[in-house]
Design an enzyme around this catalytic site. Structure first.
Site, PDB file in Angstrom:
ATOM      1  N   GLU A 327       0.824  -1.203   0.000  1.00  0.00           N
ATOM      2  CA  GLU A 327       0.000   0.000   0.000  1.00  0.00           C
ATOM      3  C   GLU A 327       0.866   1.265   0.000  1.00  0.00           C
ATOM      4  OE1 GLU A 327      -2.782  -0.692   3.276  1.00  0.00           O
ATOM      5  OE2 GLU A 327      -4.062  -1.843   1.938  1.00  0.00           O
ATOM      6  N   ASP A 406      -8.270  -9.331   3.909  1.00  0.00           N
ATOM      7  CA  ASP A 406      -8.065  -8.206   4.820  1.00  0.00           C
ATOM      8  C   ASP A 406      -9.118  -8.141   5.918  1.00  0.00           C
ATOM      9  OD1 ASP A 406      -6.994  -5.954   5.887  1.00  0.00           O
ATOM     10  OD2 ASP A 406      -7.538  -4.592   4.269  1.00  0.00           O
ATOM     11  N   GLU A 434     -12.381  -2.700  11.932  1.00  0.00           N
ATOM     12  CA  GLU A 434     -12.529  -1.884  10.721  1.00  0.00           C
ATOM     13  C   GLU A 434     -13.660  -2.409   9.827  1.00  0.00           C
ATOM     14  OE1 GLU A 434      -8.941  -1.901   8.434  1.00  0.00           O
ATOM     15  OE2 GLU A 434      -9.816  -0.803   6.757  1.00  0.00           O
TER      16      GLU A 434
END
Ligand code: GCV
Length: 720
Positions: A327, A406, A434
Site C-alpha cells: 500500500e 483483509d 474496521e
C-alpha cells in the site's frame, strides 16, 4: 507502591498494632478521585475476594513490587492484610511466592513448594517458564508459585478472575503456562494527526493514549491502568505507532526515542515490552543516506547503530514492526531485493540485543486492473512469501493476517500459515473492527478468532493454527488494538470484551469463547450491577454470544466480503470496490455471483492449501457454505448444503440479521435501571445506529441481488 506500603527490607520491622506482623495496608483509600476512565475488567469490586483476605507475597524484583502494590490496593479497599517477605511465619489465606526465593514463611505454601517438582516437571523442562505459575489450595491456603516475577503477576490476576472460588475447598496443584509466548497489541496510532487517517488509523475509540497533535501525551496514570488491563488478560507487548510510518513517526526511532522510552517505563512494571513500527526507508529519511538497499554496507551500519542506541535507552525493547512494499510503503523491491533480504537486514541489527523484527506478509498489488481476471489479491501473500521459507533469520517473525484478504468478517484461513514450516509465523487479527462494525455495532469476535485458531490446515489429526504460531519459538498472536482515549477505552463499551478475549485466547487458544465472555462479564459488569446480576449476565450473553454471526448475516454473504464503502469501510456498498484497483470481490451478474478461485477454471488459489483443504475448497460439492462465494462463482439457484438456494440464503440471512439486531435492542432495554445509566445510554445509542445500519445493509444487499437476478423472495417480503 503507596506510602503505606512497607517492604520488610530490614526484616525486623515489627507491627505496631497487629500481633502477627506488619500488615502492609489495611484501610480503604477514601477520597481518592475517581478516574475519568472506566475500570473495565478491573473495578475494585473484582478484587473483593482477594482483597478481604490475608495475603503473603514472597519474592523480590520489580514485577514482584507490582504484585505487592496490586494486593495492597485490593486489601486497602476490602479490609485484608498484606505481608511482603516477613521473617516470621504468616498465617495467610493466599500466598504468592517465587519458587526461587528460598523457604516460604507459611507451612502450607512451603509444602506446596516442596511437592511441586513433579507437577512442574510435567512440562518436560522442569520449570514454570518466564511467565507460568502453579496454583494449588492446601489446608485452607491458596498458593501461587512462579519461577519468574511475571508468573507471579499472571498468577495474581488468575486469582482475581477466580474470585471467591479461589478460596474454596482444596485444589491439586495445576500448572499454567501461556500457549503462545508472544501476545502483542499493535496500535495504529500516529504521533501527528494524519490528514487522511487521523490520530489513530482505523481508530474508533477517540484519540491515542500515547500521542496527541504531534506530541507525547505523557499521561502515565492512564497508561498504567492500561498496562494493568493488558496484563490482567495476558498481553505482554505493544507497538506504540502505526505500521504506516509517516515522517513524524519515523523519528521515534532516533531523536524522539525518549518519548518511546517514557512509555516503556510505565508499561514495564506490568511485564509489557514496547515495540516500534519503523520505515524501511529510515536510513534515507533519518540517516541522510542515498539508499536503503539491504545489500549496501552503509545501510547495514546505519541500522546497527540506530538499534544499538535504542537498546542503550530501552534495554528490554521488543523489536521492530515493518510494513514494506505494501500500500505504497517503501521496501526492498525498490532495489531488486526480496522480503527475506529486507527482513534479514533489520534482523542483523536486532540480533545482538535479543530483539525481533516482525515483518508483515500483507503485500499485494493495490494498483491492479479490475479487467485482468488473473490477478487475485487472495493469492498475493502466499505468492510472495512461501518461496522464501527457510531464508529468514531466526529473529524474523513473519506476521500474517488471519485471512488471505483483509480482516473480513468471513474469510478462509490464510494459506501462508500452512506453507512456511521453516519460518517463525505470527497471526494478526483486528480487534479494532474496521470491517466488523467499527465499534458502533456489537460484534463479539472471540468465536471467530477461536474458529481460526482451531483450524487444522492438514486435517483434523494434524496441527492447528494455534500450534503453528505457539510455543516459545512461535511468532504468537497479534491484534490491531481497539483502544483509545474514550472513557470506556473502546468506542462501544461492549467492545472491551474483544480486547479481553484476544488476550485470553493468546494465553490459551483452547479456551471456549463463551467461557471467556462469561469471565469478562463477571469481572466487568457484576460488580457495578444495580439490579439482578443474573439478568445482566444472561442479557449480555444473549446479545453478544452470536453477534459476530449476526453481523455476518446482514452484511456480505457466503464469504464474499468487501461490500463496504470505499475509504472509510463503514456501511454497505455492493459495487464499491468492484471496479477499482484494490481488487475485485464478487463478480455478480444476472446469472450468478462469487469468485472462481479453483485450479480447474479460476485463479488457482485453492492450490495454495495443503490437503485436505485444497480438495475441499476446490470442490463445489464439498466447499463449506459459509465460504462458497469466496471460492466459487455459482448461479443464484445453486442449492447450498443448508437446502436453500444462494439467492434465498441472501434474502433470508439479511432479514434474519436485522431481526436479531432488533432483538438485541429489546433485550438491552430490559437492563434500564439494572446497570450504570451512562453505560446503558451509550450502548443503547450504539444499538440504535447498529439497527439503522443493519436495515441499510439488508435493503441494499437484497435489492442489489434482486435487481441482478430477478428472482423474487420465496416469502414475498418487501425488497426495493
Ligand atoms: C494500516 C487495511 C486498512 C489500512 C491498514 C492496512 C494494513 O488495508 O484499511 O488502514 O493500514 O490494512 O493492515 O496495513
Amino acid at each position: 507502591m503507596s506510602e503505606r506500603t512497607e517492604r520488610s527490607e530490614g526484616r525486623e520491622r515489627m507491627p505496631s498494632q497487629h500481633p502477627m506482623g506488619v500488615p502492609v495496608t489495611g484501610r480503604a483509600a477514601s477520597g481518592a478521585p475517581a478516574t475519568a476512565w472506566h475500570a473495565a475488567w478491573l473495578p475494585s469490586a473484582a478484587f473483593r475476594a482477594l482483597g478481604s483476605r490475608d495475603v503473603l507475597v514472597h519474592g523480590d524484583g520489580a514485577l514482584v513490587d507490582t504484585v505487592v502494590a496490586e494486593v495492597t490496593r485490593a486489601c486497602a479497599g476490602h479490609g485484608g492484610r498484606v505481608w511482603h517477605c516477613p521473617t516470621w511465619d504468616v498465617d495467610a489465606d493466599l500466598v504468592l511466592a517465587s519458587r526461587t526465593a528460598g523457604p516460604i514463611p507459611n507451612a502450607a505454601a512451603e509444602k506446596v513448594r516442596l511437592d511441586a517438582t513433579p507437577v512442574v516437571n510435567g512440562a518436560g523442562d522442569g520449570s514454570l517458564g518466564a511467565e507460568g505459575f502453579l496454583l494449588a489450595r492446601v489446608d485452607g491456603v491458596t498458593v501461587v508459585l512462579a519461577d519468574a516475577p511475571a508468573g507471579l503477576l499472571y498468577g495474581l490476576f488468575h486469582v482475581v478472575r477466580l474470585g471467591a472460588t479461589a478460596f474454596d475447598g482444596d485444589l491439586p496443584a495445576q500448572r499454567h503456562r501461556p500457549a503462545l509466548a508472544r501476545r502483542v497489541l499493535d496500535h495504529w496510532d500516529n504521533v501527528a494527526v494524519h490528514p487522511v487517517s487521523g490520530q489513530v488509523e482505523r481508530g474508533y475509540a477517540g484519540g491515542s493514549l500515547f500521542w496527541r497533535d504531534g506530541a507525547a501525551r505523557r499521561e502515565p496514570a492512564r497508561l498504567r491502568d492500561y498496562a494493568r488491563l493488558l496484563a490482567a488478560c495476558g498481553v505482554n507487548a505493544i507497538t506504540v505507532n502505526n505500521v504506516n510510518v509517516h515522517d513524524t513517526e519515523a523519528r521515534l526511532l532516533t531523536d524522539r526515542l525518549d518519548e518511546v522510552a517514557e512509555v516503556a517505563d510505565v508499561l514495564r512494571p506490568y511485564g509489557i515490552r514496547v515495540h516500534l513500527s519503523v520505515t524501511f526507508a529510515a536510513p534515507m529519511v533519518l540517516g541522510g543516506l542515498p539508499t536503503a538497499d539491504p545489500a549496501d554496507g552503509r545501510v547495514d551500519a546505519w541500522w546497527a547503530e540506530a538499534t544499538r542506541r535504542v537498546y542503550q535507552r530501552i534495554p528490554d525493547f521488543g523489536g521492530y514492526l515493518v510494513k514494506a512494499d505494501s500500500e505504497g510503503r517503501p521496501g526492498p523491491f525498490a532495489y531488486g531485493r526480496d522480503h527475506a533480504d529486507g527482513a534479514n537486514l533489520l534482523a542483523r541489527a536486532l540480533a545482538p540485543h535479543g530483539g525481533v523484527v516482525r515483518w508483515r506478509a500483507f503485500v499485494y498489488d493495490h494498483r491492479q486492473d479490475w479487467r485482468d481476471r488473473s490477478t487475485d489479491r487472495a493469492r498475493a501473500a502466499h505468492d510472495h512469501f512461501a518461496p522464501l521459507d527457510g531464508r529468514f533469520a531466526d529473529n524474523v517473525i513473519l506476521q500474517v493476517k488471519y485471512g488471505p484478504v483483509d480482516f473480513q468478517p468471513r474469510e478462509p484461513v490464510s494459506p501462508v500459515l500452512a506453507a512456511m514450516p521453516s519460518t517463525r509465523l505470527a497471526m494478526e487479527v483486528q480487534v479494532t473492527q474496521e470491517y466488523t462494525g467499527q465499534q458502533r455495532h456489537v460484534c463479539h469476535l472471540g468465536p471467530w478468532w477461536s474458529e481460526v485458531l482451531r483450524f487444522a490446515p492438514w486435517g483434523a489429526a494434524g496441527q492447528t493454527i494455534a500450534d503453528v504460531i505457539g510455543g516459545e519459538s512461535g511468532g504468537g498472536l497479534v491484534a490491531v488494538s481497539n483502544v483509545g482515549d474514550d472513557p470506556y477505552w473502546t468506542g462501544h463499551p461492549l467492545a472491551q470484551a474483544n480486547l479481553y478475549a484476544f488476550g485470553r485466547l493468546a494465553w490459551d487458544p483452547r479456551l471456549e469463547p463463551g467461557a471467556i465472555l462469561d469471565e469478562w462479564i463477571g469481572l466487568t459488569w457484576l460488580p457495578v450491577t444495580t439490579g439482578d446480576p443474573e439478568l445482566v449476565r444472561r442479557t449480555l450473553h444473549a446479545i453478544m454470544d452470536d453477534s459476530w454471526r449476526t453481523y455476518e448475516r446482514y452484511t456480505a454473504p457466503l464469504g464474499v466480503g468487501f461490500m463496504v464503502r470505499p475509504g472509510h469501510h463503514y456501511g454497505p456498498d455492493v459495487d464499491g470496490y468492484e471496479y477499482t484497483p484494490w481488487g475485485t470481490y464478487h463478480f455478480a451478474d444476472r446469472d450468478g455471483v462469487g469468485v472462481d478461485r479453483t485450479r480447474a477454471s479460476g485463479t488457482g488459489f485453492t492450490g495454495q492449501y495443503p490437503a485436505p483443504w485444497s480438495q475441499v475448497y476446490e470442490s463445489l460439492r464439498r466447499c463449506p457454505d459459509e465460504l462458497l462465494l469466496f471460492f466459487h462463482h455459482v448461479p443464484y439457484g445453486h442449492v447450498l448444503h443448508s437446502g436453500r438456494t444462494v439467492i434465498q440464503h441472501i434474502y433470508d440471512t439479511h432479514f434474519a440479521g436485522v431481526e436479531e439486531v432488533a432483538a438485541m435492542r429489546e433485550r438491552w432495554a430490559l437492563l434500564t435501571g439494572a446497570v450504570d445509566p451512562a453505560v446503558h445510554e451509550r450502548v443503547a445509542e450504539r444499538l440504535d445506529e447498529q439497527f439503522r445500519s443493519a436495515v441499510e445493509w439488508r435493503d441494499q444487499v437484497n435489492t442489489y441481488f434482486f435487481r441482478k437476478s430477478g428472482v423474487p423472495d420465496a416469502h414475498g417480503r418487501r425488497i426495493h
